[in-house]
Design an enzyme around this catalytic site. Structure first.
Site, mmCIF file in Angstrom:
data_model
loop_
_atom_site.group_PDB
_atom_site.id
_atom_site.type_symbol
_atom_site.label_atom_id
_atom_site.label_comp_id
_atom_site.label_asym_id
_atom_site.label_seq_id
_atom_site.Cartn_x
_atom_site.Cartn_y
_atom_site.Cartn_z
ATOM 1 N N SER A 1 0.841 -1.193 0.000
ATOM 2 C CA SER A 1 0.000 0.000 0.000
ATOM 3 C C SER A 1 0.876 1.243 0.000
ATOM 4 O O SER A 1 2.053 1.194 0.385
ATOM 5 C CB SER A 1 -0.899 0.014 1.239
ATOM 6 O OG SER A 1 -1.555 1.262 1.386
ATOM 7 N N TYR B 1 -2.104 -0.842 10.179
ATOM 8 C CA TYR B 1 -2.038 -1.176 8.750
ATOM 9 C C TYR B 1 -0.710 -0.718 8.152
ATOM 10 O O TYR B 1 -0.053 -1.477 7.423
ATOM 11 C CB TYR B 1 -3.205 -0.510 8.037
ATOM 12 C CG TYR B 1 -3.395 -0.933 6.599
ATOM 13 C CD1 TYR B 1 -3.940 -2.178 6.289
ATOM 14 C CD2 TYR B 1 -3.052 -0.090 5.548
ATOM 15 C CE1 TYR B 1 -4.134 -2.574 4.980
ATOM 16 C CE2 TYR B 1 -3.240 -0.479 4.232
ATOM 17 C CZ TYR B 1 -3.777 -1.713 3.953
ATOM 18 O OH TYR B 1 -3.955 -2.093 2.644
#
Length: 389
Positions: A230, A243
């Protein structure tokens, strides 16, 4: 008389070089066009650069550099631009790919794409008989094999690897796409150790375990390992601590594995999507995660922040996530390229302006980078915890 001969020679030279310039232009133009026709090249910076070379390169070199030097400069420029264009793809043949996290989002869309081009796909589902799996069975060919796969459960991973090994035999497994991931929107202090561990188990250790389980098959095929990371794996984002940590660790794992796999002719690629509307950002999923966050907090932390603070955080994020692009094609195209390109890249940032952001961010002073992330981040700046009210 001498003037006429000189003029005649000059005209002949102009015609001669014009023909050569036109030949180079036609060859370069046809090469670029073939990229578009095979869907390996879309309009963007590289296509814009190709058009500039095509329409401005020839006249500039012909009239300002002139002679053989101008032709050489133009030809070299065409070669350089062509070298940065996406490479052609390998034939699909009997290649087999294993994808995790196919219930929704990128994994779900990727299964459809790879099946449509003739690849044999083993798709891992958190719920093998869930809505996502049923939908793919109805849309895809008989080549698709659905597997029950919770990447945090060793038994599921071992069973999936055994099924794949039995199917591919001596051919080996061409690719594995570690796509399974989970997202919790919460500040670090509001994130319990249990949730930290769960996010790391899915996003990091799940990818490590799945890869290790099929690595002998990947080596046999001299194939590809693709890990979906990401943008926040490179740039920490307020509210995405767990995350960001998991994806940053996944980057380190992928970079190390890539260097160690060179000797086996196995390529490792990292996909770095920006903000997209996927299963992790659906309203019902976010509300469920919100409840998990609150119930996992100790009483003291609940009193410090207050339930209204968490409610406002999630309300803002749910509204913001509705604006995320729902078209997952840019990311799916990058994963396909990582699996089949003759010259796969090590990293594939996907999303509008993401490559520019990734390039500029490391050069910014920390205070400025923090200010920008706070301004354009997911946490509303006006919110205050209960203890500060």
């Amino acid at each position: 008389m001498d003037v006429d001969v000189s003029d005649h020679i000059e005209r002949d030279d102009i015609i001669f070089y014009s023909v050569l310039y036109s030949s180079v232009t036609v060859v370069f133009g046809m090469a670029v066009l073939s990229k578009f026709l095979t869907n390996e090249f879309r309009f963007g910076f590289r296509s814009f650069l190709s058009l500039v070379v095509l329409f401005l390169g020839e006249p500039l070199c012909q009239f300002f550099v002139k002679g053989p030097g101008g032709l050489v400069v133009f030809a070299v420029g065409c070669l350089l631009v062509y070298s940065i264009l996406p490479a052609s793809h390998l034939p699909v043949g009997n290649r087999t790919v294993f994808i995790t996290g196919c219930d929704s989002g990128f994994g779900h869309a990727l299964v459809q794409k790879l099946d449509s081009i003739g690849m044999r796909v083993f798709a891992g589902f958190l719920e093998k008989d869930g809505i996502g799996a049923i939908e793919l069975r109805n849309k895809c060919s008989d080549r698709l094999k659905c597997l029950q796969l919770d990447v945090t459960k060793d038994k599921d991973i071992e069973a999936a690897a055994a099924s794949i090994q039995q199917a591919v035999g001596e051919e080996g497994l061409w690719g594995v796409v570690n796509n399974a991931g989970v997202w919790y929107f919460s500040e670090v202090e509001m994130t319990s150790e249990k949730i930290f561990r769960h996010v790391m188990d899915v996003n990091l250790f799940g990818a490590v375990k799945v890869t290790k389980s099929v690595l002998p098959l990947i080596r046999k095929a001299k194939g590809r390992i693709v890990n979906v990371s990401s943008l926040v794996g490179r740039m920490a984002l307020p509210g995405a601590g767990a995350y960001s940590m998991s994806k940053h660790a996944l980057l380190a794992y992928s970079d190390t594995l890539r260097q160690e796999m060179y000797k086996w002719d196995v390529h490792v690629a990292i996909i770095e999507p920006g903000a997209f509307y996927t299963g992790n950002t659906q309203e019902q999923v976010l509300k469920k995660r919100q409840t998990e966050i609150w119930e996992s907090l100790d009483p003291e932390t609940q009193d410090t922040y207050g339930k209204d603070y968490l409610n406002s955080m999630y309300s803002h994020f749910i509204t913001t996530s509705q604006t995320f692009p729902a078209d997952l094609t840019p990311t799916i195209r990058c994963i396909r390229s990582a699996l089949l390109s003759m010259r796969p890249r090590a990293r594939y940032p996907t999303g509008k302006g993401e490559e520019l952001v990734i390039c500029l961010h490391p050069f910014l002073p920390v205070w400025l980078a923090d200010r920008i992330m706070a301004t354009f981040g997911l946490l509303p700046r006006h919110l205050k915890p209960a203890a500060l009210l």
